[in-house]
Structure formats: C-alpha cells, structure tokens
Scaffold this active site. Structure first.
Site, mmCIF file in Angstrom:
data_model
loop_
_atom_site.group_PDB
_atom_site.id
_atom_site.type_symbol
_atom_site.label_atom_id
_atom_site.label_comp_id
_atom_site.label_asym_id
_atom_site.label_seq_id
_atom_site.Cartn_x
_atom_site.Cartn_y
_atom_site.Cartn_z
ATOM 1 N N GLY A 261 0.819 -1.204 0.000
ATOM 2 C CA GLY A 261 0.000 0.000 0.000
ATOM 3 C C GLY A 261 0.850 1.250 0.000
ATOM 4 O O GLY A 261 2.060 1.197 -0.218
ATOM 5 N N ASP A 380 -11.014 4.654 5.427
ATOM 6 C CA ASP A 380 -10.503 4.007 4.208
ATOM 7 C C ASP A 380 -11.100 2.606 4.058
ATOM 8 O O ASP A 380 -10.391 1.641 3.745
ATOM 9 C CB ASP A 380 -8.978 3.930 4.232
#
Length: 581
Positions: A261, A380
């Site tokens: 990520g 998120d």
C-alpha cells in the site's frame, strides 16, 4: 645752502664707495672657497686601473684546479647520500629539497649554457667567456651523473619489493610529507617506514592490500567498514525489499508477499518460536511521515484491542511491534485473503451468494460499531482493507493507517479511496462516522453485484455519479461546503468538468437540472436473477438499506446501530427450495 648740499653729496659718495668695496671683498672670498673645494674633490678621485697581465695559460691552470676541487666536493656529497640511502631513509626532507634544487640548477645552467653559446659566437676572442662555458657544461654533466646514480640506488633498494607496486610507490612517495610519521589516506593509516611494502594504488578497483602484517601498519575505520558491509535493504521509494526466506527479527521467516500500500508492504511469515504459527507483518516504508503515521496506527490498534479483548468485533488483532533494518514492523494476526480477491474469485460480474453477503455485511457493520464506540473513524473502508479467513466464514477490518479520532479530523478532498469517498469529503463539509457508513454501502453493493457503485475519474465526476443515482444536492448542503466553488456556481448549478470531443481540451458545462438515471433495485436484481421468493425479498431489503446508507446529507444518513437493526441484517434467510421463474 650750497655748502650744506656739497657736504651732503660728498658723504653720500663716500658711503657708496664703502659699500662697493665690501661687495668686492665678498666676491673674492667666495671664489677662493669654490676653488679650494674643487681642488679637494679632484685630489680624492681614485687612479685609473692598470691593465691585467694574466696570461691564458694561467687561466687554464686555474680552471683545472677549480675542477679538481669541485670533483672532490661532489664525491663527498655522493658518498653521504649513498650512506643515507643504504639506511633506508628514503625520500627524506634533504633529498627532496636536493632534487628540487638540482632540477632548478639544471634548468638555470641549461639556460646559461644557451646564453653562453650565443655570447661565444659573438665574442670568440674572449678567454673569460670560454672558461665560463666550459664550467657550466661540467656542472650539467655532474648533475646528470648524480641523477643516474640516484636512479640506480632506488632500483637496487626496490628489488625486494613487489614489482607490481614499484610504479605506484614512486607516485605515493612524492606525495607523502615526511614531516608526519603517519598520514591518513581515506581512513587507512600508513607508516612511512613501510610505505613501499604496504601501500598500493588507492584508486585501483582491485583490492591489492597484503593480508600478512597489515594489522601493524593499517587500521580501517569502523564507520567505513560498516558502510561497505551494509546491504541496500530498501528500494528507491523506501519500501523494504522483500526476499522470500529472509528471517525478520531473528524469529519470523518470510513465506510470501500479501500486498503493498501507500504506507507499507505486508508479508506472511512463520513464527519460528510459537509453534510455527503464521503471522502477518506490516513493514512500514523507511520514511519519517510513514513512521509517524504508523505510530498513530499502533496507538489505535492498541485501543481497539483493549476495547475488544475477546476478539469478537471483527477488527484485525494487533500482536506487537519491532524495528528491522530501519523499518517499523507491525505484527498482526494472519488471514487468508482480502475481500476484493473473494469477489473476483466467487462473485465476478454477478456478486457472491446471498447468505455470504448477509454474513459479511453484518460483520463489517459490527466492526464499524466498535470504532464508533471508541470514537474512531476508519476513513478508508474498501474491499482491499477487509480480510477473510481460510474457511471464508470470518471477515475482519484491517489497515488503520488513515484512521483518526472523531475530534481530530480536518476537511480534505482526498481522504478515502475515490470510489468509496463520501460527498461531504469532496465538498469539504465536516465529517463524522457517516463517511464509514457510505464506504460500507459501496462495499456491500460491490459484494452483491461484483461491480463498483460509483466510478468517477475525479471528485467532480464522482459528484455527477452521486446525482445520477440520488438526484441534485440541496442548496443548504452546498452552502456548507468548503470546496463548493470548485463544483457549483453562485446559482448552485453543477459545473461539470469534461473534455471537448473535438479539441480534447478541458471545458466546464453548467448543469441546472440533473435527472436520476440509475435504478438501484434494477441493478441488484440483475445479479440475482434465478432466486427464491425469500432471496428476492432480501434483495428488496438490501436496496432499502443501501438507499439509507447513501444519503447525500450525512445528517440524514442511517447510523451503524440502525443498520444492524435493519431487516436485511437482522432477519435470517429462510430456506425455500422453490425458485421464481
């Protein structure tokens, strides 16, 4: 009267006569003085030199005697130099100075010889000039002879040295000052007494240092040696380079890569101490910002663990932390795969089955309720940040890198991944837990259909997608937005940013009326065609739940607690073998 006048004139003339005599006397006195001075100077002038009577034979004899004396001096000096060289006092201060002086004298004498040659051609009859020319040639010859002797001595002394290092030693010796016994060159200390033996070309790519005897004369700096042994563990972006089989923290063996990520990459590793169980290790990028953000994430994970000690509310469990090669590592429980992979494998283009959809939706909402209880916004939520176990019956929310406290958030238009971003974030309206509810609705729709709910390529186009499904934003809601001027004009008409079909340039189109062009129920039913009556009922319930979870105004959006009380979540799916055709 006449008598007085004549008396006066007589006295006047007599006075004049006296003055004249005084003047004449002073003149005569001055001329005598000057004559006297002139004769004194003339008497002190030296006599003219007499002509030399020295013959040519005497000059030649004198020259020969000078040559003999010069030879003796040269012989003595060469003997002294030879004695010094045999004692291995190579390239001393005197020799170095002598070499410089010799070069200078050679240069000067060569210039003199050139000048004398010219003069000789002009004055061939002068014996003195001829004598000077001969002497300069002899001195040049002597200097050249001494240089040759010096080269021979150096060659003899260097016979014992390694032949490959001879040329390098000549260069190094001329650059090393003899005033310092030891001189450091790039972290290596050199003893001058053993320069020729220990030092090779320091610019050579090949390591030519001898292994024997180097400890006495060469010591490497710890910093230099450590730097040379340090491997490059990171890539250009600061991510840790994953190597399968590497052991992290002397305990965890990397088995495979799970994902990467913005903040870190994640690996699955085997714990070599605790029964060879598998764990997930989040290796944070070697970056100050990422490090601070991860410390914040660790604090949130610890708070979640305290709030859920029995690990019941579907948030990934935090096991610990440590540092490895300059990277902060988070130790987490290991799960099998993420929800996006599940959708791709089991529900591509049509969604997962209704029973799994209900179970996953309930577990996701339970995780959101735990976050709301302790005042945390995940910020998120998406299929990539939701994990399932190997049996595919347990779902857990992960990746709290963007999570914040509810009283510690500021309006930012790029929070949350774009396809799961709530309207209040894009408009710049203060947000709360409603942003997680919106993202959860997008995720549940994706599980049900296998398709993304809103696919805008920018924030502006995302607002257009919202209005295609939900209708126009209210003027009251628009006025609250910090970033409203980027998307709406003074009449609250939407400003759509799009490319011109012919020129390809960006243009703004004002839309005063936007009609709803999407039907959520129709899209859900397309994924559940041949279903039972009870499953059809569940699809209708799902449409109603998603409609409430995607209200444009977050104040009207359904809460997490109410979502868990909704019939789609609360009511079990009844078994019915009959199919609706």
């Amino acid at each position: 009267m006449a008598e007085s006048y004549s008396r006066h004139s007589h006295s006047k003339s007599s006075k004049y006569q006296k003055e004249k005599e005084v003047v004449m006397k002073s003149k005569s006195r001055r001329s005598k003085y000057s004559d006297h001075k002139y004769h004194q100077v003339e008497s002190k002038t030296p006599p003219l030199p007499t002509r030399s009577t020295t013959t040519l034979a005497e000059l030649i004899q004198k020259r020969e005697s000078l040559k003999q004396e010069l030879k003796k001096i040269v012989k003595n000096s060469t003997d002294n130099i030879t004695n010094k060289e045999t004692k291995k006092r190579k390239h001393s201060k005197d020799d170095y100075a002598y070499e410089i002086i010799s070069k200078k004298s050679h240069k000067e004498n060569s210039n003199k010889s050139n000048i004398n040659t010219k003069r000789k051609s002009q004055h061939e009859s002068s014996p003195e000039l001829e004598n000077m020319h001969v002497e300069s040639e002899d001195e040049e010859t002597i200097i050249e002879r001494r240089r040759q002797q010096r080269k021979q001595l150096i060659a003899k002394l260097n016979v014992t040295n390694d032949r490959s290092n001879t040329s390098n030693n000549e260069v190094i010796k001329t650059n090393i000052s003899t005033e310092d016994k030891h001189k450091t060159i790039k972290g290596i200390q050199i003893n001058e007494n053993n320069v020729s033996k220990q030092v090779t070309d320091m610019f050579s790519e090949k390591d030519e240092f001898e292994s024997n005897g180097t400890n006495n004369n060469i010591s490497h700096s710890n910093n230099e040696s450590n730097l040379s042994l340090t491997d490059n563990w990171d890539d250009v972006e600061g991510y840790y380079k994953i190597r399968i089989g590497d052991v992290i923290n002397n305990r965890y063996t990397i088995k495979n890569m799970l994902g990467q990520g913005v903040f870190a990459n994640v690996v699955r590793a085997q714990d070599n101490l605790e029964g060879n169980d598998y764990v997930a290790i989040k290796i944070v990028r070697n970056n100050d910002l990422m490090y601070r953000t991860s410390l914040k994430e660790i604090a949130i994970l610890k708070e979640l663990k305290l709030a859920d000690p029995d690990n019941k509310y579907h948030c990934v469990q935090f096991l610990g932390q440590f540092m490895h090669k300059g990277h902060l590592c988070l130790l987490l429980e290991s799960l099998h795969m993420d929800l996006r992979a599940v959708i791709k494998k089991y529900g591509k283009h049509h969604g997962i089955n209704m029973k799994a959809l209900m179970s996953y939706s309930r577990q996701l909402l339970l995780a959101l309720r735990l976050l709301k209880k302790i005042g945390i916004i995940h910020a998120d939520i998406k299929p990539d940040n939701i994990l399932v176990n190997e049996k595919k019956n347990v779902l857990k929310l992960c990746d709290f890198g963007s999570a914040t406290k509810i009283d510690d958030n500021e309006p930012t238009p790029y929070l949350v991944s774009r396809f799961y971003r709530a309207p209040e974030i894009i408009l710049g309206i203060p947000y709360k837990h409603g942003v997680d509810v919106w993202s959860a609705a997008c995720t549940i729709f994706e599980m049900a259909t296998g398709k993304i709910l809103f696919t805008g390529s920018s924030n502006n186009k995302m607002l257009k997608c919202f209005m295609d499904l939900k209708g126009k934003f209210s003027s009251k809601l628009i006025r609250r937005g910090k970033f409203k001027d980027q998307h709406f004009n003074y009449n609250n008409n939407f400003l759509l940013h799009k490319k011109d079909e012919f020129t390809g340039r960006e243009k703004v189109v004002e839309l005063s009326n936007i009609n709803v062009s999407r039907d959520l129920l129709y899209e859900l039913k397309k994924s559940y065609k041949n279903v039972t009556v009870h499953e059809e009922k569940k699809v209708t319930q799902l449409r109603e739940l998603l409609d409430k979870m995607t209200m444009l105004d977050s104040s009207q959006r359904v809460s997490v607690t109410d979502c868990l009380k909704h019939p789609f979540i609360l009511e079990e799916l009844e078994k019915d073998s009959s199919k609706k055709h």
